[in-house]
Design a protein around this motif. Structure first.
Motif, PDB file in Angstrom:
ATOM      1  N   UNK A 194      11.394  -8.776  -9.494  1.00 27.14           N
ATOM      2  CA  UNK A 194      10.481  -7.956  -8.863  1.00 27.14           C
ATOM      3  C   UNK A 194       9.728  -8.679  -7.846  1.00 27.14           C
ATOM      4  N   UNK A 195       8.671  -9.504  -8.362  1.00 27.73           N
ATOM      5  CA  UNK A 195       7.666 -10.261  -7.242  1.00 27.73           C
ATOM      6  C   UNK A 195       8.463 -11.162  -6.561  1.00 27.73           C
ATOM      7  N   UNK A 196       9.566 -11.598  -6.963  1.00 26.35           N
ATOM      8  CA  UNK A 196      10.447 -12.688  -6.233  1.00 26.35           C
ATOM      9  C   UNK A 196      10.834 -12.160  -4.993  1.00 26.35           C
ATOM     10  N   UNK A 197      11.007 -10.805  -4.934  1.00 29.34           N
ATOM     11  CA  UNK A 197      11.696 -10.073  -3.589  1.00 29.34           C
ATOM     12  C   UNK A 197      10.968 -10.501  -2.317  1.00 29.34           C
ATOM     13  N   UNK A 198       9.536 -10.308  -2.432  1.00 30.91           N
ATOM     14  CA  UNK A 198       8.957 -10.393  -1.057  1.00 30.91           C
ATOM     15  C   UNK A 198       7.334 -10.692  -1.546  1.00 30.91           C
ATOM     16  N   UNK A 199       6.835 -11.281  -0.581  1.00 25.76           N
ATOM     17  CA  UNK A 199       5.214 -11.301  -0.477  1.00 25.76           C
ATOM     18  C   UNK A 199       4.581  -9.777  -0.878  1.00 25.76           C
ATOM     19  N   UNK A 200       5.106  -9.128  -0.121  1.00 23.83           N
ATOM     20  CA  UNK A 200       4.451  -7.631  -0.174  1.00 23.83           C
ATOM     21  C   UNK A 200       4.842  -7.028  -1.643  1.00 23.83           C
ATOM     22  N   UNK A 201       5.798  -7.135  -2.039  1.00 24.27           N
ATOM     23  CA  UNK A 201       6.110  -6.505  -3.250  1.00 24.27           C
ATOM     24  C   UNK A 201       5.511  -7.359  -4.492  1.00 24.27           C
ATOM     25  N   UNK A 202       5.205  -8.690  -4.016  1.00 24.36           N
ATOM     26  CA  UNK A 202       4.110  -9.397  -5.239  1.00 24.36           C
ATOM     27  C   UNK A 202       3.109  -8.677  -5.206  1.00 24.36           C
ATOM     28  N   UNK A 203       2.582  -8.351  -4.184  1.00 23.08           N
ATOM     29  CA  UNK A 203       1.433  -7.700  -4.141  1.00 23.08           C
ATOM     30  C   UNK A 203       1.238  -6.489  -4.795  1.00 23.08           C
ATOM     31  N   UNK A 204       2.357  -5.494  -4.638  1.00 23.60           N
ATOM     32  CA  UNK A 204       2.450  -4.321  -5.347  1.00 23.60           C
ATOM     33  C   UNK A 204       2.578  -4.440  -6.777  1.00 23.60           C
ATOM     34  N   UNK A 245       0.836  -1.252   0.109  1.00 24.01           N
ATOM     35  CA  UNK A 245       0.006  -0.073   0.146  1.00 24.01           C
ATOM     36  C   UNK A 245       0.738   1.250  -0.069  1.00 24.01           C
ATOM     37  N   UNK A 246       2.165   1.176   0.294  1.00 23.87           N
ATOM     38  CA  UNK A 246       2.964   2.377   0.408  1.00 23.87           C
ATOM     39  C   UNK A 246       3.047   2.961  -1.232  1.00 23.87           C
ATOM     40  N   UNK A 247       2.840   2.003  -2.208  1.00 23.37           N
ATOM     41  CA  UNK A 247       2.966   2.560  -3.582  1.00 23.37           C
ATOM     42  C   UNK A 247       1.646   3.118  -4.348  1.00 23.37           C
ATOM     43  N   UNK A 248       1.537   4.128  -4.359  1.00 26.22           N
ATOM     44  CA  UNK A 248       0.234   4.695  -4.864  1.00 26.22           C
ATOM     45  C   UNK A 248       0.125   4.753  -6.298  1.00 26.22           C
ATOM     46  N   UNK A 249      -0.492   3.590  -6.820  1.00 19.88           N
ATOM     47  CA  UNK A 249      -0.241   3.587  -8.529  1.00 19.88           C
ATOM     48  C   UNK A 249      -1.065   4.604  -9.119  1.00 19.88           C
ATOM     49  N   UNK A 250      -2.155   5.210  -8.471  1.00 17.76           N
ATOM     50  CA  UNK A 250      -3.037   6.045  -9.200  1.00 17.76           C
ATOM     51  C   UNK A 250      -2.106   7.419  -9.089  1.00 17.76           C
ATOM     52  N   UNK A 251      -1.192   7.554  -8.726  1.00 15.92           N
ATOM     53  CA  UNK A 251      -0.365   8.839  -8.680  1.00 15.92           C
ATOM     54  C   UNK A 251       1.029   8.552  -9.374  1.00 15.92           C
TER      55      UNK A 251
END
Length: 339
Positions: free
Chosen positions: A136-146, A116-122
């Protein structure tokens, strides 16, 4: 057209010359990472590009950011925070001894970032192309979700998504990669798949693992590319780099591009590599440039593979070449980039 690339920025520590890590008491420091490498390529080629990541708000993190910024990449969307920058150790191979990479990126600022730190609309406002790699998605579960959140936003706002599958066995298993990338492929418009990427990331056979005879397997590569398009209808195009590697430093390279139901093949480049790192990212950056500038498919693959092999003669992660340099090499009838 405006491009955003999303991934981790790393400190690179390289042993001098051909020393192994066990032998070395000094390291050469530089910075890089798949998506930052692509961003620098695009900026060097004259395109408007922003790089998105998270780095610690301290001297090492800011130095890394400055290194990307010095090549003209927009870093205004980068998040600051966390306690450390990820590291990778680079040990240059020679002849039959392969190049080796050792990661130290757990608990990095990027890996610990919440989706949620990455505000994709902006971040993605007024953006035309979004790029990421399978690293990139391999880095962590949270980054995968990002990444997942970004791709959903892109679909809803008609933003072209380009992904280099870029499988890394030191970061995740084939089972996890296939599960995650198999889902994300439903939102990807153009896919880059090289060597083991087909099987490890998507479970599609195209390459038997013999790097000495990659180009010789062009027919199975083509079948794999067609299978990607059949399996993931949203993906309309696939590009690949094929290699016949005689040693770590010497080999033949070519590219193929499947688009609009047709295959386009580049000439074969015979090369002697100065430093075999970042060539895949150089290929991806050049292909994105070709899309931005509206190159027809044959020119796009010829341009992309030329940029890729030129990177083999350039130290550090970034492919610091411009369009005129690539076109000059590309247009020679008898391409031979041996040192």
């Amino acid at each position: 057209m405006r491009v955003v690339t999303f991934g981790e920025l790393l400190l690179r520590l390289k042993t001098p010359e051909y020393l192994r890590i066990l032998q070395s008491d000094t390291f050469e420091a530089s910075y890089g990472g798949a998506e930052s490498n692509v961003a620098v390529s695009l900026s060097m080629l004259g395109d408007e590009v922003s790089f998105v990541t998270k780095v610690p708000d301290q001297s090492v993190g800011l130095a890394a950011l400055n290194e990307v910024r010095r090549y003209g990449v927009d870093t205004s969307r980068v998040l600051l925070g966390g306690s450390r920058l990820g590291i990778y150790y680079f040990e240059k191979g020679s002849n039959i001894r392969p190049t080796s990479v050792l990661y130290d990126r757990e608990y990095s600022a990027f890996a610990m970032a919440e989706a949620q730190e990455f505000s994709w609309d902006q971040i993605l406002k007024d953006v035309d192309i979004f790029y990421f790699s399978g690293v990139t998605p391999a880095v962590s579960d949270s980054i995968e979700q990002a990444v997942r959140d970004a791709l959903i936003y892109c679909r809803e706002h008609f933003i072209l998504v380009v992904c280099d599958l870029n499988y890394r066995s030191k970061m995740w298993t084939t089972e996890k990669a296939q599960k995650v990338m198999g889902e994300l492929m439903n939102w990807i418009d153009l896919c880059i798949a090289n060597d083991e990427d087909f099987e490890s990331s998507l479970g599609i056979h195209a390459f038997d693992g013999d790097m000495a005879h990659g180009i010789d397997q062009i027919d199975t590569y083509k079948e794999g590319m067609k299978e990607i398009v059949r399996r993931y209808p949203n993906c309309k195009s696939v590009a690949s780099v094929l290699r016949n590697m005689r040693t770590v430093e010497d080999g033949d390279w070519m590219g193929i591009y499947y688009s609009g139901g047709r295959f386009y093949e580049s000439p074969v480049h015979t090369v002697h590599s100065l430093e075999a790192v970042g060539a895949g990212d150089a290929f991806a950056g050049a292909l994105l440039h070709a899309i931005v500038r509206g190159f027809e498919p044959q020119k796009a693959i010829d341009f992309s593979i030329t940029a890729s092999v030129m990177k083999l003669m350039i130290q550090h992660d970034f492919n610091v070449v411009n369009e005129a340099e690539i076109l000059r090499i590309m247009k020679t009838k008898d391409v031979n980039l041996q040192r």
